[in-house]
Design a protein around this motif. Structure first.
Motif, short mmCIF file in Angstrom:
data_model
loop_
_atom_site.label_atom_id
_atom_site.label_comp_id
_atom_site.label_asym_id
_atom_site.label_seq_id
_atom_site.Cartn_x
_atom_site.Cartn_y
_atom_site.Cartn_z
N GLU A 23 -19.57 54.88 52.44
CA GLU A 23 -20.47 55.80 53.12
C GLU A 23 -20.19 55.85 54.61
O GLU A 23 -19.73 54.89 55.21
CB GLU A 23 -21.92 55.44 52.87
CG GLU A 23 -22.35 54.07 53.34
CD GLU A 23 -23.80 53.77 52.99
OE1 GLU A 23 -24.59 54.73 52.98
OE2 GLU A 23 -24.12 52.62 52.74
N ASN A 83 -5.95 61.11 55.28
CA ASN A 83 -7.28 61.55 54.86
C ASN A 83 -7.78 60.78 53.64
O ASN A 83 -8.90 61.00 53.18
CB ASN A 83 -7.31 63.05 54.57
CG ASN A 83 -6.66 63.40 53.24
OD1 ASN A 83 -5.54 62.98 52.98
ND2 ASN A 83 -7.35 64.17 52.43
N SER A 84 -6.97 59.84 53.12
CA SER A 84 -7.41 59.00 52.01
C SER A 84 -6.91 57.58 52.23
O SER A 84 -5.96 57.34 52.98
CB SER A 84 -6.89 59.55 50.68
OG SER A 84 -5.48 59.44 50.60
N LEU A 124 -16.79 63.49 50.83
CA LEU A 124 -16.13 62.28 50.38
C LEU A 124 -16.02 62.26 48.86
O LEU A 124 -16.96 62.64 48.16
CB LEU A 124 -16.91 61.04 50.83
CG LEU A 124 -16.77 60.56 52.27
CD1 LEU A 124 -17.64 59.33 52.48
CD2 LEU A 124 -15.32 60.22 52.58
N THR A 125 -14.87 61.81 48.36
CA THR A 125 -14.72 61.57 46.93
C THR A 125 -14.21 60.15 46.73
O THR A 125 -13.52 59.60 47.59
CB THR A 125 -13.75 62.57 46.28
OG1 THR A 125 -12.48 62.48 46.92
CG2 THR A 125 -14.29 64.00 46.38
N VAL A 171 -15.85 55.34 57.66
CA VAL A 171 -16.65 54.92 56.51
C VAL A 171 -16.62 53.40 56.36
O VAL A 171 -15.71 52.73 56.85
CB VAL A 171 -16.16 55.58 55.21
CG1 VAL A 171 -16.33 57.09 55.27
CG2 VAL A 171 -14.71 55.21 54.92
N VAL A 176 -10.54 56.34 48.22
CA VAL A 176 -11.57 57.13 48.86
C VAL A 176 -10.88 58.23 49.67
O VAL A 176 -9.92 57.96 50.39
CB VAL A 176 -12.50 56.27 49.75
CG1 VAL A 176 -11.73 55.52 50.82
CG2 VAL A 176 -13.61 57.12 50.37
N THR A 177 -11.36 59.46 49.53
CA THR A 177 -10.70 60.62 50.14
C THR A 177 -11.70 61.46 50.92
O THR A 177 -12.81 61.71 50.44
CB THR A 177 -10.03 61.49 49.07
OG1 THR A 177 -9.10 60.70 48.32
CG2 THR A 177 -9.30 62.67 49.70
N ASN A 178 -11.30 61.88 52.10
CA ASN A 178 -12.12 62.76 52.92
C ASN A 178 -11.66 64.20 52.68
O ASN A 178 -10.56 64.59 53.06
CB ASN A 178 -11.98 62.39 54.40
CG ASN A 178 -12.77 63.32 55.31
OD1 ASN A 178 -13.69 64.00 54.87
ND2 ASN A 178 -12.41 63.34 56.59
#
Length: 208
Positions: free
Chosen positions: A196, A163-164, A49-50, A110, A100-102
């Motif tokens: 998270e 993905n984000s 995660l970012t 999350v 938030v990006t996976n």
């Protein structure tokens, strides 16, 4: 005597035939067996995660002055295309973009929280519909605290659509209609965003 010799001869032939038959059966058994030498391979997924938090109201660079929540929609539009800047050139709000990006190889669910820290008594925040518009039905912001922000957000695996996820949040000092000097003047604050999942999380902090 001749019959006896023939009997022995045929007996030897019979034993030899039996041995050949057994050997043939044994060879046939081995020939019917096979070994599979194909290698079994696989790969486990990874989680990565970012989180990026960026202030998008770059023209609103001054210190915050109080703003009524009911006027937040107009404040976001701002003056002369300068979001969060009023007609007097004052900064009345701040807007942050949260992405938030996976980066992992599997989808992940999350949860996010948004926290304001500091001693600014009337500091507020709320999620926006876009960077310059409030959400439908917006009436007031959230008080300073650890607050549930987003729940059960599914992010697809990296390289896939979805993905984000990107969100916008506004921060301002709520106008009280009376002297707010001791409660809100000359103070600073920080904000903390955290996302998270089951495998861990990421945190980003921004300052006023």
């Amino acid at each position: 005597m001749e019959n006896k010799g023939q009997g022995i001869f045929y007996g030897v032939i019979g034993v030899a035939t039996l041995v050949v038959a057994i050997i043939g059966a044994t060879f046939a058994f081995f020939a019917a067996s096979a070994e599979n030498t194909t290698t079994v391979t696989g790969e486990t997924s990874s989680a990565d995660l970012t989180l990026a938090v960026t202030k998008v109201t770059t023209d609103a660079s001054g210190k915050l002055v109080p703003q009524y929540a009911t006027g937040l929609g107009s404040a976001l539009v701002g003056t002369n295309n300068h979001s969060c800047v009023d007609g007097n050139g004052n900064t009345v709000c701040q807007v942050y973009e949260i992405t938030v990006t996976n980066g992992g190889t599997s989808a992940i669910v999350v949860n996010g929280t948004f926290t304001l820290n500091g001693t600014v008594t009337n500091l507020k925040w709320t999620e926006l519909a876009t960077a310059t518009t409030t959400q439908s039905g917006f009436t007031a912001g959230n008080a300073t605290s650890v607050t549930a922000f987003k729940s059960n957000v599914t992010l697809a695996a990296t390289g896939q659509s979805g993905n984000s996820a990107t969100y916008y949040v506004a921060v301002w000092v709520e106008e009280q209609g009376s002297d707010q000097t001791s409660a809100d003047a000359s103070k600073s604050f920080t904000g903390t965003v955290r996302f998270e999942g089951a495998g861990g999380g990421v945190t980003s902090t921004f300052t006023s």
